[in-house]
Scaffold this motif. Structure first.
Motif, short mmCIF file in Angstrom:
data_model
loop_
_atom_site.label_atom_id
_atom_site.label_comp_id
_atom_site.label_asym_id
_atom_site.label_seq_id
_atom_site.Cartn_x
_atom_site.Cartn_y
_atom_site.Cartn_z
N PHE A 1 0.82 -1.21 0.00
CA PHE A 1 0.00 0.00 0.00
C PHE A 1 0.86 1.26 0.00
O PHE A 1 0.59 2.23 -0.72
N ALA A 2 1.90 1.27 0.83
CA ALA A 2 2.75 2.46 0.95
C ALA A 2 3.46 2.77 -0.36
O ALA A 2 3.68 3.95 -0.69
N LEU A 3 3.82 1.75 -1.12
CA LEU A 3 4.51 1.99 -2.39
C LEU A 3 3.62 2.67 -3.42
O LEU A 3 4.11 3.25 -4.38
N GLU A 4 2.31 2.60 -3.24
CA GLU A 4 1.41 3.29 -4.16
C GLU A 4 1.43 4.81 -3.97
O GLU A 4 1.00 5.55 -4.85
N LYS A 5 1.92 5.27 -2.84
CA LYS A 5 1.97 6.72 -2.58
C LYS A 5 3.34 7.11 -2.03
O LYS A 5 3.46 8.05 -1.24
N ALA A 6 4.36 6.42 -2.48
CA ALA A 6 5.71 6.63 -1.96
C ALA A 6 6.28 7.97 -2.40
O ALA A 6 5.91 8.52 -3.44
N ASP A 7 7.20 8.50 -1.59
CA ASP A 7 8.02 9.63 -2.02
C ASP A 7 9.00 9.09 -3.06
O ASP A 7 9.76 8.16 -2.79
#
Length: 242
Positions: A156-162
């Motif tokens: 999930f975090a990789l979908e909105k990663a910096d």
């Protein structure tokens, strides 16, 4: 969202992180799937991936690796809540029959060693998948719950990663690369059940460069402590110069 079982699962922690090739294949597919992977109508087209997912899991990292070439990654772990580690991960791309290749990995040594099967004709760097698989099992051991939960929130975090450009020096040369940063557990609805709440703030950073053999320069995870020089847990995987 299903409620996770956070009962004491210490019996599971004793099991090795590697349970055959199918575990690693499944891990790679799950981690590389876009956010809506549970929707059977979703397209598997890589264009649907986030830039971070594309860079990590839909890029040919092995295109610069020649048959019979060996890559060595230094692994270092320090911190007040984790054992100290100074070790290596070795990847050798071996020529197989009829123009095919196999990636053979030695994933750390001694008591840290985990057996891995060979990867046939790899395009993604297997070191990335194995590092993350090892990491999520360590999260399970430290915080309870199940490793699939920690895997899911990395996805999930990789979908909105910096996602940004970066530069670094390697083997005496200057490289332009990509930096991906995530904190998967800040928005985890189950974070109050972590046995060690410090790990809610765990950070991941990936530095990639297409020109490097294997595509991956460095992976870092860090759980901040009370001061910058005293982390709860810090782990780094770094490509050694030849």
């Amino acid at each position: 969202m299903k409620t996770l079982r956070w009962a004491n699962s210490r019996r599971q922690f004793a099991q090795p992180i590697t349970r055959g090739l199918s575990v690693f294949v499944c891990a790679a597919l799950v981690l590389s799937a876009p956010l809506h992977a549970d929707d059977t109508s979703a397209s598997p087209d890589a264009n649907a991936f986030s830039p971070a997912n594309t860079a990590l899991f839909a890029t040919n990292h092995m295109q610069q690796v020649k048959p019979e070439q060996t890559l060595v990654y230094a692994v270092q772990q320090t911190g007040s809540m984790v054992p100290s580690i100074q070790d290596t991960v070795t990847l050798k791309l071996a020529a197989a029959q009829a123009g095919h290749t196999e990636a053979h990995l030695e994933f750390m040594t001694g008591e840290n060693h985990r057996w891995t099967p060979p990867f046939a004709d790899p395009t993604g760097n297997p070191v990335l998948t194995l590092f993350l698989q090892s990491d999520i099992h360590e999260m399970e051991r430290i915080n309870g719950g199940q490793w699939r939960h920690f895997q899911k929130y990395i996805k999930f975090a990789l979908e909105k990663a910096d996602f940004s450009a970066t530069s670094f020096e390697y083997a005496g040369q200057h490289y332009q690369g990509k930096k991906i940063s995530i904190q998967p557990y800040l928005d985890d609805p189950e974070k109050s059940k972590f046995i060690n709440p410090a790990f809610i703030k765990k950070q991941y950073e990936f530095i990639l460069a297409d020109e490097l053999p294997g595509g991956i320069y460095k992976i870092t995870t860090e759980v901040p402590g009370t001061s910058a020089d005293q982390p709860v847990a810090h782990k780094e995987l770094l490509l050694r110069a030849p």
